[in-house]
Design a protein around this motif. Structure first.
Motif, PDB file in Angstrom:
ATOM      1  N   PRO A 269      -6.032  -0.590   4.709  1.00  0.00           N
ATOM      2  CA  PRO A 269      -5.464  -1.251   5.896  1.00  0.00           C
ATOM      3  C   PRO A 269      -6.488  -1.339   7.028  1.00  0.00           C
ATOM      4  O   PRO A 269      -7.463  -0.582   7.069  1.00  0.00           O
ATOM      5  CB  PRO A 269      -4.292  -0.350   6.282  1.00  0.00           C
ATOM      6  CG  PRO A 269      -4.003   0.466   5.081  1.00  0.00           C
ATOM      7  CD  PRO A 269      -5.287   0.620   4.341  1.00  0.00           C
ATOM      8  N   GLU A 270      -6.234  -2.238   7.954  1.00  0.00           N
ATOM      9  CA  GLU A 270      -7.134  -2.413   9.091  1.00  0.00           C
ATOM     10  C   GLU A 270      -7.236  -1.137   9.925  1.00  0.00           C
ATOM     11  O   GLU A 270      -8.277  -0.863  10.525  1.00  0.00           O
ATOM     12  CB  GLU A 270      -6.653  -3.576   9.967  1.00  0.00           C
ATOM     13  CG  GLU A 270      -6.932  -4.950   9.387  1.00  0.00           C
ATOM     14  CD  GLU A 270      -8.422  -5.194   9.201  1.00  0.00           C
ATOM     15  OE1 GLU A 270      -9.210  -4.761  10.072  1.00  0.00           O
ATOM     16  OE2 GLU A 270      -8.809  -5.800   8.180  1.00  0.00           O
TER      17      GLU A 270
ATOM     18  N   ALA B 108      -4.133   7.350   9.560  1.00  0.00           N
ATOM     19  CA  ALA B 108      -4.392   5.909   9.599  1.00  0.00           C
ATOM     20  C   ALA B 108      -3.794   5.180   8.405  1.00  0.00           C
ATOM     21  O   ALA B 108      -3.743   3.946   8.402  1.00  0.00           O
ATOM     22  CB  ALA B 108      -5.896   5.651   9.662  1.00  0.00           C
ATOM     23  N   GLY B 109      -3.348   5.925   7.379  1.00  0.00           N
ATOM     24  CA  GLY B 109      -2.717   5.291   6.232  1.00  0.00           C
ATOM     25  C   GLY B 109      -3.638   5.076   5.056  1.00  0.00           C
ATOM     26  O   GLY B 109      -3.472   4.097   4.311  1.00  0.00           O
ATOM     27  N   TYR B 110      -4.592   5.986   4.839  1.00  0.00           N
ATOM     28  CA  TYR B 110      -5.526   5.839   3.717  1.00  0.00           C
ATOM     29  C   TYR B 110      -4.782   5.853   2.389  1.00  0.00           C
ATOM     30  O   TYR B 110      -3.857   6.643   2.180  1.00  0.00           O
ATOM     31  CB  TYR B 110      -6.550   6.968   3.744  1.00  0.00           C
ATOM     32  CG  TYR B 110      -7.588   6.878   2.646  1.00  0.00           C
ATOM     33  CD1 TYR B 110      -8.752   6.153   2.833  1.00  0.00           C
ATOM     34  CD2 TYR B 110      -7.390   7.525   1.433  1.00  0.00           C
ATOM     35  CE1 TYR B 110      -9.709   6.066   1.832  1.00  0.00           C
ATOM     36  CE2 TYR B 110      -8.332   7.447   0.421  1.00  0.00           C
ATOM     37  CZ  TYR B 110      -9.497   6.715   0.636  1.00  0.00           C
ATOM     38  OH  TYR B 110     -10.430   6.619  -0.371  1.00  0.00           O
TER      39      TYR B 110
ATOM     40  N   LEU C 160       0.824  -1.218   0.000  1.00  0.00           N
ATOM     41  CA  LEU C 160       0.000   0.000   0.000  1.00  0.00           C
ATOM     42  C   LEU C 160       0.854   1.261   0.000  1.00  0.00           C
ATOM     43  O   LEU C 160       0.566   2.215  -0.720  1.00  0.00           O
ATOM     44  CB  LEU C 160      -0.915   0.010   1.231  1.00  0.00           C
ATOM     45  CG  LEU C 160      -2.089  -0.975   1.192  1.00  0.00           C
ATOM     46  CD1 LEU C 160      -2.835  -0.898   2.510  1.00  0.00           C
ATOM     47  CD2 LEU C 160      -3.011  -0.706   0.033  1.00  0.00           C
ATOM     48  N   ALA C 161       1.866   1.266   0.780  1.00  0.00           N
ATOM     49  CA  ALA C 161       2.672   2.487   0.898  1.00  0.00           C
ATOM     50  C   ALA C 161       3.500   2.741  -0.350  1.00  0.00           C
ATOM     51  O   ALA C 161       4.010   3.844  -0.535  1.00  0.00           O
ATOM     52  CB  ALA C 161       3.590   2.377   2.115  1.00  0.00           C
ATOM     53  N   ASP C 162       3.632   1.736  -1.199  1.00  0.00           N
ATOM     54  CA  ASP C 162       4.474   1.886  -2.371  1.00  0.00           C
ATOM     55  C   ASP C 162       3.698   2.269  -3.623  1.00  0.00           C
ATOM     56  O   ASP C 162       4.287   2.426  -4.684  1.00  0.00           O
ATOM     57  CB  ASP C 162       5.229   0.572  -2.651  1.00  0.00           C
ATOM     58  CG  ASP C 162       6.100   0.165  -1.468  1.00  0.00           C
ATOM     59  OD1 ASP C 162       6.628   1.080  -0.806  1.00  0.00           O
ATOM     60  OD2 ASP C 162       6.239  -1.043  -1.218  1.00  0.00           O
ATOM     61  N   LEU C 163       2.371   2.408  -3.496  1.00  0.00           N
ATOM     62  CA  LEU C 163       1.578   2.732  -4.677  1.00  0.00           C
ATOM     63  C   LEU C 163       1.875   4.140  -5.152  1.00  0.00           C
ATOM     64  O   LEU C 163       1.995   5.062  -4.354  1.00  0.00           O
ATOM     65  CB  LEU C 163       0.091   2.617  -4.353  1.00  0.00           C
ATOM     66  CG  LEU C 163      -0.455   1.189  -4.279  1.00  0.00           C
ATOM     67  CD1 LEU C 163      -1.885   1.238  -3.817  1.00  0.00           C
ATOM     68  CD2 LEU C 163      -0.337   0.489  -5.613  1.00  0.00           C
ATOM     69  N   ASN C 164       1.950   4.290  -6.451  1.00  0.00           N
ATOM     70  CA  ASN C 164       2.151   5.615  -7.036  1.00  0.00           C
ATOM     71  C   ASN C 164       0.816   6.096  -7.570  1.00  0.00           C
ATOM     72  O   ASN C 164       0.297   5.553  -8.534  1.00  0.00           O
ATOM     73  CB  ASN C 164       3.179   5.534  -8.165  1.00  0.00           C
ATOM     74  CG  ASN C 164       3.499   6.898  -8.738  1.00  0.00           C
ATOM     75  OD1 ASN C 164       2.919   7.896  -8.325  1.00  0.00           O
ATOM     76  ND2 ASN C 164       4.418   6.946  -9.674  1.00  0.00           N
TER      77      ASN C 164
ATOM     78  N   LEU D  23     -12.656   4.389  10.376  1.00  0.00           N
ATOM     79  CA  LEU D  23     -13.988   4.629   9.811  1.00  0.00           C
ATOM     80  C   LEU D  23     -15.083   4.163  10.772  1.00  0.00           C
ATOM     81  O   LEU D  23     -16.114   4.831  10.923  1.00  0.00           O
ATOM     82  CB  LEU D  23     -14.119   3.910   8.468  1.00  0.00           C
ATOM     83  CG  LEU D  23     -13.335   4.528   7.301  1.00  0.00           C
ATOM     84  CD1 LEU D  23     -13.373   3.620   6.088  1.00  0.00           C
ATOM     85  CD2 LEU D  23     -13.885   5.903   6.949  1.00  0.00           C
ATOM     86  N   LYS D  24     -14.877   3.043  11.432  1.00  0.00           N
ATOM     87  CA  LYS D  24     -15.870   2.566  12.405  1.00  0.00           C
ATOM     88  C   LYS D  24     -16.003   3.541  13.568  1.00  0.00           C
ATOM     89  O   LYS D  24     -17.116   3.803  14.050  1.00  0.00           O
ATOM     90  CB  LYS D  24     -15.468   1.182  12.910  1.00  0.00           C
ATOM     91  CG  LYS D  24     -15.649   0.064  11.886  1.00  0.00           C
ATOM     92  CD  LYS D  24     -15.279  -1.289  12.491  1.00  0.00           C
ATOM     93  CE  LYS D  24     -15.508  -2.412  11.483  1.00  0.00           C
ATOM     94  NZ  LYS D  24     -15.160  -3.744  12.044  1.00  0.00           N
TER      95      LYS D  24
END
Length: 527
Positions: free
Chosen positions: A463-464, A453-455, A216-220, A470-471
């Motif tokens: 991610p969890e 949270a790392g969206y 996830l963190a590596d997505l461009n 969101l909850k």
């Protein structure tokens, strides 16, 4: 002798107060007709409230996900846009309220010029919010500028429109009835805004990329524009869908403003209490903010509004990622708004039968068990719709009650301060300010929380930590805010008995004012 007695009798009779003549009776009947609102006038007045709710629902439900997944802004910058835009909007409310309160009467009224002049510029700026500029570096400035411009112009429409409630009739019953019509149409406006935006955009959902959580963190995010979802819809198609939806909403905005202007006659100041004293802005501000019932009402609804705005601002992301309803989230939003529209007449009956304070406690707390349910039960489509309907019922109460109770506070202020006038717009503008401030805080905190949270923009999954955030934003946080708001409402002093006493006192003040004007007119004629 008889002649003298006759003259004496005539002299005594002439001293008695004359019986009302035909002219006086005509004036009384004309005043009663003036205070009575026809169904057509109430409908036209109500339609004028639709633009605010149509655009508000579209922005509230979709702007966050649009900025993140379509415009592809970083969540941090998106939170800045959402918060600053709403904060700026809130600042303009008291300023516009003051300017409206000092506006001079014109041939079309005192509120109507504001509504008419602001409309064309508001629709142009609203359309530009949903346009993705071709430059990458200037996106944040683009959205921030047009969002602030639109909110300012919307304020120039909505503050005068809200204050117009006090100038369509001097009768409390007529104003309450018109407010019920208005709330029905406004909730219907939220349905319309949600339906237009949701159904048009829902047919062209922004594409997402499937990936492992470890990457996830590596997505461009710059590569997402070339991605296509399983339906063959590109990101450009999604952008075009948002522009089409905004164009349709702009057309409806203009139509509603035209119907309001043509169907509603704004009353001049003859039906209001008169005074020669004019207060400055700061004097009026201190007097309004220092008025206990108003402050308690505003603070109570500030917390409850913040609760529902947290739910509204995050429900689309919650349905998409926490419940896995990416293809159905627009239908869930529509179910919320339809349930709210249908339940408005029920809440109008409920508050007239059991009182407004009782309606506040019952209506706003109704949603709490369902908020708990949505995070405790395994997610499924049936449960999502059950919670949506229950939330809509509570949202309807949250829509209706503030605008139904605010005229009562204004009346109470007039009774306690009979030597002042012209503060209706200030009362309404500061209430709108607090609700918009709550909206800005909720959207800013929500988007910033997702950032930490790392969206991941355009991710098919999150991610969890994002799911947990969101909850928290759709259940525990709103429940705490609702509890705080209801505690404050316990201190709100205007019950049904006090409302009736105020109504009687205001009528006596108006009668005295009319008598004094009549005496002044007769004295002028004698001179």
């Amino acid at each position: 002798m008889a002649r003298g007695e006759g003259a004496e009798q005539y002299s005594a009779t002439s001293l008695l107060p004359p019986k009302p003549g035909q002219d006086e009776l005509k004036i009384v009947k004309r005043e009663r007709r003036r205070d009575h609102l026809s169904i057509w006038s109430k409908i036209c007045f109500a339609i004028g409230g639709a633009p605010y709710q149509i655009t508000g629902s579209a922005l509230g439900f979709f702007l966050q996900i649009y900025l993140l997944d379509v415009a592809q802004l970083d969540p941090f910058y998106a939170s800045i846009i959402l918060f600053v835009g709403r904060a700026w909007d809130g600042v303009t409310d008291p300023v516009v309220g003051f300017l409206v309160s000092r506006s001079q009467w014109t041939r079309i009224g005192r509120m109507m010029p504001w509504i008419l002049i602001s409309t064309p510029f508001a629709v142009m700026s609203y359309f530009m919010i949903w346009f993705v500029p071709p430059v990458e570096q200037g996106k944040v400035v683009w959205y921030l500028v047009f969002y602030c411009i639109f909110q300012s112009l919307q304020t120039c429409f909505h503050v005068p429109y809200s204050a117009l409630t006090m100038f369509i009739s001097s009768e409390q019953k007529e104003r309450d009835s018109a407010t019920a019509y208005r709330m029905t149409v406004e909730v219907l406006g939220t349905v319309l805004g949600t339906a237009i935006q949701g159904q048009i955009v829902g047919g062209a959902i922004a594409p997402c990329i499937k990936h492992s959580l470890g990457s996830l963190a590596d997505l461009n995010s710059t590569q997402l524009g070339s991605e296509v979802n399983v339906s063959g819809i590109s990101l450009n198609d999604t952008k075009q869908a948002y522009m089409i939806a905004s164009g349709v909403i702009c057309i409806i905005y203009v139509i509603c403003a035209f119907v309001l202007f043509m169907g509603v006659k704004e009353q001049d100041d003859r039906g209001q209490l008169k005074s020669d004293r004019r207060m400055s802005f700061w004097e009026g501000l201190r007097l309004v903010i220092g008025f206990g019932p108003y402050l308690k009402l505003v603070m109570g609804f500030l917390f409850t509004s913040l609760a529902f705005m947290l739910l509204e601002g995050n429900i689309a992301l919650f349905c998409t990622y926490a419940l896995g309803l990416r293809e159905d989230f627009q239908n869930v939003l529509l179910a919320i708004m339809l349930a709210g529209t249908i339940s408005i007449p029920f809440w109008q009956w409920f508050l007239s039968r059991f009182g407004k304070k009782t309606a506040v406690y019952f209506g706003i707390s109704w949603v709490v068990p369902f908020m708990i349910m949505v995070i405790c039960i395994e997610p499924n489509i049936i449960m999502a719709y059950v919670v949506a309907v229950a939330s809509g019922i509570s949202v309807a109460a949250a829509f209706l009650l503030p605008w139904s109770m605010l005229p009562d506070v204004v009346d109470d202020f007039k009774v306690q301060n009979p030597d002042t006038q012209g503060h209706e717009a200030i009362f309404y503008s500061f209430y709108v300010f607090f609700t918009k401030f709550a909206s800005g805080v909720s959207l800013g905190i929500s988007t910033l929380s997702l950032h930490f949270a790392g969206y991941v923009n355009n991710g098919c999954t999150q991610p969890e930590s994002v799911i947990l955030t969101l909850k928290m934003l759709v259940a525990p946080a709103p429940i705490v805010l609702i509890a705080l708001g209801l505690i404050i409402f316990k201190l709100y002093p205007i019950d049904e008995k006090r409302r009736q006493e105020n109504r009687k006192a205001l009528q006596e003040l108006r009668d005295l004012d009319e008598d004094s004007q009549t005496d002044s007119t007769e004295l002028g004629n004698m001179v």
